[in-house]
Design a protein around this motif. Structure first.
Motif, PDB file in Angstrom:
ATOM      1  N   LYS A   1       0.807  -1.223   0.000  1.00 35.24           N
ATOM      2  CA  LYS A   1       0.000   0.000   0.000  1.00 35.24           C
ATOM      3  C   LYS A   1       0.836   1.268   0.000  1.00 35.24           C
ATOM      4  CE  LYS A   1      -0.855   0.274   4.980  1.00 35.24           C
ATOM      5  NZ  LYS A   1      -1.891   0.312   6.005  1.00 35.24           N
ATOM      6  N   TRP A   2       1.960   1.264   0.678  1.00 36.98           N
ATOM      7  CA  TRP A   2       2.766   2.483   0.755  1.00 36.98           C
ATOM      8  C   TRP A   2       3.469   2.769  -0.563  1.00 36.98           C
ATOM      9  CZ3 TRP A   2       0.598   4.760   4.443  1.00 36.98           C
ATOM     10  CH2 TRP A   2       0.348   4.157   5.676  1.00 36.98           C
ATOM     11  N   SER A   3       4.088   1.766  -1.155  1.00 34.19           N
ATOM     12  CA  SER A   3       4.801   1.967  -2.418  1.00 34.19           C
ATOM     13  C   SER A   3       3.842   2.396  -3.517  1.00 34.19           C
ATOM     14  CB  SER A   3       5.538   0.692  -2.826  1.00 34.19           C
ATOM     15  OG  SER A   3       6.542   0.391  -1.888  1.00 34.19           O
ATOM     16  N   THR A   4       2.661   1.805  -3.529  1.00 33.33           N
ATOM     17  CA  THR A   4       1.648   2.173  -4.511  1.00 33.33           C
ATOM     18  C   THR A   4       1.298   3.650  -4.386  1.00 33.33           C
ATOM     19  OG1 THR A   4       0.737  -0.065  -4.506  1.00 33.33           O
ATOM     20  CG2 THR A   4      -0.707   1.687  -5.265  1.00 33.33           C
ATOM     21  N   LEU A   5       1.068   4.113  -3.169  1.00 32.43           N
ATOM     22  CA  LEU A   5       0.728   5.528  -2.964  1.00 32.43           C
ATOM     23  C   LEU A   5       1.894   6.440  -3.307  1.00 32.43           C
ATOM     24  CD1 LEU A   5      -1.343   5.258   0.327  1.00 32.43           C
ATOM     25  CD2 LEU A   5      -2.197   5.818  -1.957  1.00 32.43           C
ATOM     26  N   ILE A   6       3.096   6.053  -2.935  1.00 33.80           N
ATOM     27  CA  ILE A   6       4.277   6.861  -3.255  1.00 33.80           C
ATOM     28  C   ILE A   6       4.397   7.025  -4.770  1.00 33.80           C
ATOM     29  CG2 ILE A   6       6.817   6.873  -3.255  1.00 33.80           C
ATOM     30  CD1 ILE A   6       6.578   5.463  -0.441  1.00 33.80           C
ATOM     31  N   ILE A   7       4.280   5.942  -5.497  1.00 31.66           N
ATOM     32  CA  ILE A   7       4.400   5.983  -6.956  1.00 31.66           C
ATOM     33  C   ILE A   7       3.283   6.824  -7.569  1.00 31.66           C
ATOM     34  CG2 ILE A   7       4.210   4.572  -9.054  1.00 31.66           C
ATOM     35  CD1 ILE A   7       5.838   2.421  -7.460  1.00 31.66           C
ATOM     36  N   MET A   8       2.071   6.670  -7.055  1.00 33.05           N
ATOM     37  CA  MET A   8       0.959   7.452  -7.598  1.00 33.05           C
ATOM     38  C   MET A   8       1.129   8.947  -7.321  1.00 33.05           C
ATOM     39  SD  MET A   8      -2.205   4.842  -7.013  1.00 33.05           S
ATOM     40  CE  MET A   8      -3.391   5.843  -7.892  1.00 33.05           C
ATOM     41  N   TYR A   9       1.552   9.298  -6.120  1.00 34.62           N
ATOM     42  CA  TYR A   9       1.767  10.718  -5.816  1.00 34.62           C
ATOM     43  C   TYR A   9       2.916  11.301  -6.633  1.00 34.62           C
ATOM     44  CZ  TYR A   9      -1.702  11.054  -2.138  1.00 34.62           C
ATOM     45  OH  TYR A   9      -2.887  11.088  -1.458  1.00 34.62           O
ATOM     46  N   LEU A  10       3.980  10.539  -6.835  1.00 33.01           N
ATOM     47  CA  LEU A  10       5.085  11.031  -7.659  1.00 33.01           C
ATOM     48  C   LEU A  10       4.695  11.102  -9.135  1.00 33.01           C
ATOM     49  CD1 LEU A  10       8.186   9.419  -5.940  1.00 33.01           C
ATOM     50  CD2 LEU A  10       7.614  11.849  -6.062  1.00 33.01           C
ATOM     51  N   GLY A  11       3.687  10.353  -9.520  1.00 31.45           N
ATOM     52  CA  GLY A  11       3.152  10.493 -10.874  1.00 31.45           C
ATOM     53  C   GLY A  11       2.333  11.766 -11.018  1.00 31.45           C
ATOM     54  N   TYR A  12       1.614  12.111  -9.965  1.00 30.45           N
ATOM     55  CA  TYR A  12       0.756  13.300  -9.993  1.00 30.45           C
ATOM     56  C   TYR A  12       1.559  14.585  -9.769  1.00 30.45           C
ATOM     57  CZ  TYR A  12      -3.283  16.287  -9.188  1.00 30.45           C
ATOM     58  OH  TYR A  12      -4.218  17.285  -9.274  1.00 30.45           O
ATOM     59  N   TYR A  13       2.433  14.547  -8.775  1.00 29.55           N
ATOM     60  CA  TYR A  13       3.329  15.672  -8.478  1.00 29.55           C
ATOM     61  C   TYR A  13       4.711  15.249  -8.964  1.00 29.55           C
ATOM     62  CZ  TYR A  13      -0.401  16.900  -5.198  1.00 29.55           C
ATOM     63  OH  TYR A  13      -1.606  17.198  -4.626  1.00 29.55           O
ATOM     64  N   PRO A  14       5.180  15.796 -10.069  1.00 30.27           N
ATOM     65  CA  PRO A  14       6.420  15.286 -10.674  1.00 30.27           C
ATOM     66  C   PRO A  14       7.632  15.226  -9.755  1.00 30.27           C
ATOM     67  CG  PRO A  14       5.336  16.821 -12.149  1.00 30.27           C
ATOM     68  CD  PRO A  14       4.597  16.889 -10.853  1.00 30.27           C
TER      69      PRO A  14
ATOM     70  N   THR B   1      11.354   7.708 -12.394  1.00 29.77           N
ATOM     71  CA  THR B   1      12.180   7.495 -13.584  1.00 29.77           C
ATOM     72  C   THR B   1      11.246   7.092 -14.727  1.00 29.77           C
ATOM     73  OG1 THR B   1      12.449   5.151 -13.066  1.00 29.77           O
ATOM     74  CG2 THR B   1      14.141   6.673 -12.191  1.00 29.77           C
ATOM     75  N   ASP B   2      11.781   6.955 -15.914  1.00 33.78           N
ATOM     76  CA  ASP B   2      10.968   6.448 -17.036  1.00 33.78           C
ATOM     77  C   ASP B   2      10.442   5.053 -16.702  1.00 33.78           C
ATOM     78  OD1 ASP B   2      11.351   8.770 -18.462  1.00 33.78           O
ATOM     79  OD2 ASP B   2      12.928   7.940 -19.766  1.00 33.78           O
ATOM     80  N   PHE B   3      11.284   4.249 -16.069  1.00 34.55           N
ATOM     81  CA  PHE B   3      10.872   2.914 -15.633  1.00 34.55           C
ATOM     82  C   PHE B   3       9.714   3.014 -14.642  1.00 34.55           C
ATOM     83  CE2 PHE B   3      11.608  -0.703 -12.631  1.00 34.55           C
ATOM     84  CZ  PHE B   3      11.273  -1.738 -13.502  1.00 34.55           C
ATOM     85  N   GLY B   4       9.804   3.942 -13.705  1.00 34.96           N
ATOM     86  CA  GLY B   4       8.729   4.166 -12.736  1.00 34.96           C
ATOM     87  C   GLY B   4       7.447   4.604 -13.411  1.00 34.96           C
ATOM     88  N   HIS B   5       7.577   5.449 -14.433  1.00 32.13           N
ATOM     89  CA  HIS B   5       6.395   5.884 -15.183  1.00 32.13           C
ATOM     90  C   HIS B   5       5.762   4.715 -15.933  1.00 32.13           C
ATOM     91  CE1 HIS B   5       5.923  10.192 -14.627  1.00 32.13           C
ATOM     92  NE2 HIS B   5       7.240  10.267 -14.536  1.00 32.13           N
ATOM     93  N   SER B   6       6.579   3.790 -16.426  1.00 32.71           N
ATOM     94  CA  SER B   6       6.011   2.625 -17.130  1.00 32.71           C
ATOM     95  C   SER B   6       5.191   1.769 -16.162  1.00 32.71           C
ATOM     96  CB  SER B   6       7.100   1.798 -17.814  1.00 32.71           C
ATOM     97  OG  SER B   6       7.883   1.083 -16.872  1.00 32.71           O
ATOM     98  N   TYR B   7       5.673   1.637 -14.917  1.00 31.53           N
ATOM     99  CA  TYR B   7       4.883   0.910 -13.911  1.00 31.53           C
ATOM    100  C   TYR B   7       3.643   1.707 -13.522  1.00 31.53           C
ATOM    101  CZ  TYR B   7       3.295  -1.367  -9.731  1.00 31.53           C
ATOM    102  OH  TYR B   7       2.491  -1.992  -8.819  1.00 31.53           O
ATOM    103  N   LEU B   8       3.768   3.016 -13.412  1.00 30.52           N
ATOM    104  CA  LEU B   8       2.634   3.871 -13.072  1.00 30.52           C
ATOM    105  C   LEU B   8       1.485   3.671 -14.057  1.00 30.52           C
ATOM    106  CD1 LEU B   8       1.328   6.180 -11.408  1.00 30.52           C
ATOM    107  CD2 LEU B   8       2.483   7.776 -12.960  1.00 30.52           C
TER     108      LEU B   8
END
Length: 142
Positions: free
Chosen positions: A46-59, A108-115
């Motif tokens: 749950k934490w990693s999912t939220l971190i990734i989603m917030y970093l997707g929303y707030y660059p 990262t671009d890799f993180g965006h692909s997972y996002l």
């Protein structure tokens, strides 16, 4: 709620993909499955999912900004998750030599692909949440 009809063709396609992923493995051998489980466990908690989603929303976010957004996470857990996600390549940590030191995190671009996959899963969960809640209520009545 109307559920989408899953066609026989979609089931066949899923079965083929799963066979390609697991067909060559002895599924009783946990050591062979561990790499998949390990990768999925890191990015699906749950934490990693939220971190990734917030970093997707707030660059770009700093530690304390992330802590405020990811409500309920402790400093220790946030620090651990950020290190893990950085180590796995999902996000980048940039430290600026200022006083006080400024540290920023971004995908990262890799993180965006997972996002992108995470957004699809989140959309599915949003679409079917009422169905899940109804199923839970029905299950508890039995």
């Amino acid at each position: 709620m109307d559920l989408e009809t899953i066609t026989v063709n979609q089931k066949v396609i899923s079965a083929k993909k799963l066979k390609k992923m697991f067909g060559h493995l002895d599924l009783r051998d946990a050591d062979l499955i561990c790499p998949i489980r390990d990768v999925m466990a890191t990015v699906s908690d749950k934490w990693s999912t939220l971190i990734i989603m917030y970093l997707g929303y707030y660059p770009v976010l700093r530690f304390n900004e992330l802590k405020k957004k990811v409500y309920g996470i402790s400093n220790k857990v946030l620090s651990e998750r950020l290190k893990q996600l950085e180590g796995d390549g999902y996000l980048k940590r940039t430290m600026y030599p200022e006083v006080p030191i400024r540290v920023e995190y971004e995908l990262t671009d890799f993180g965006h692909s997972y996002l992108q996959r995470l957004i699809e899963l989140t959309e599915w969960a949003q679409k079917y949440k009422e169905c899940v809640l109804s199923n839970r209520a029905n299950s508890q009545r039995k």
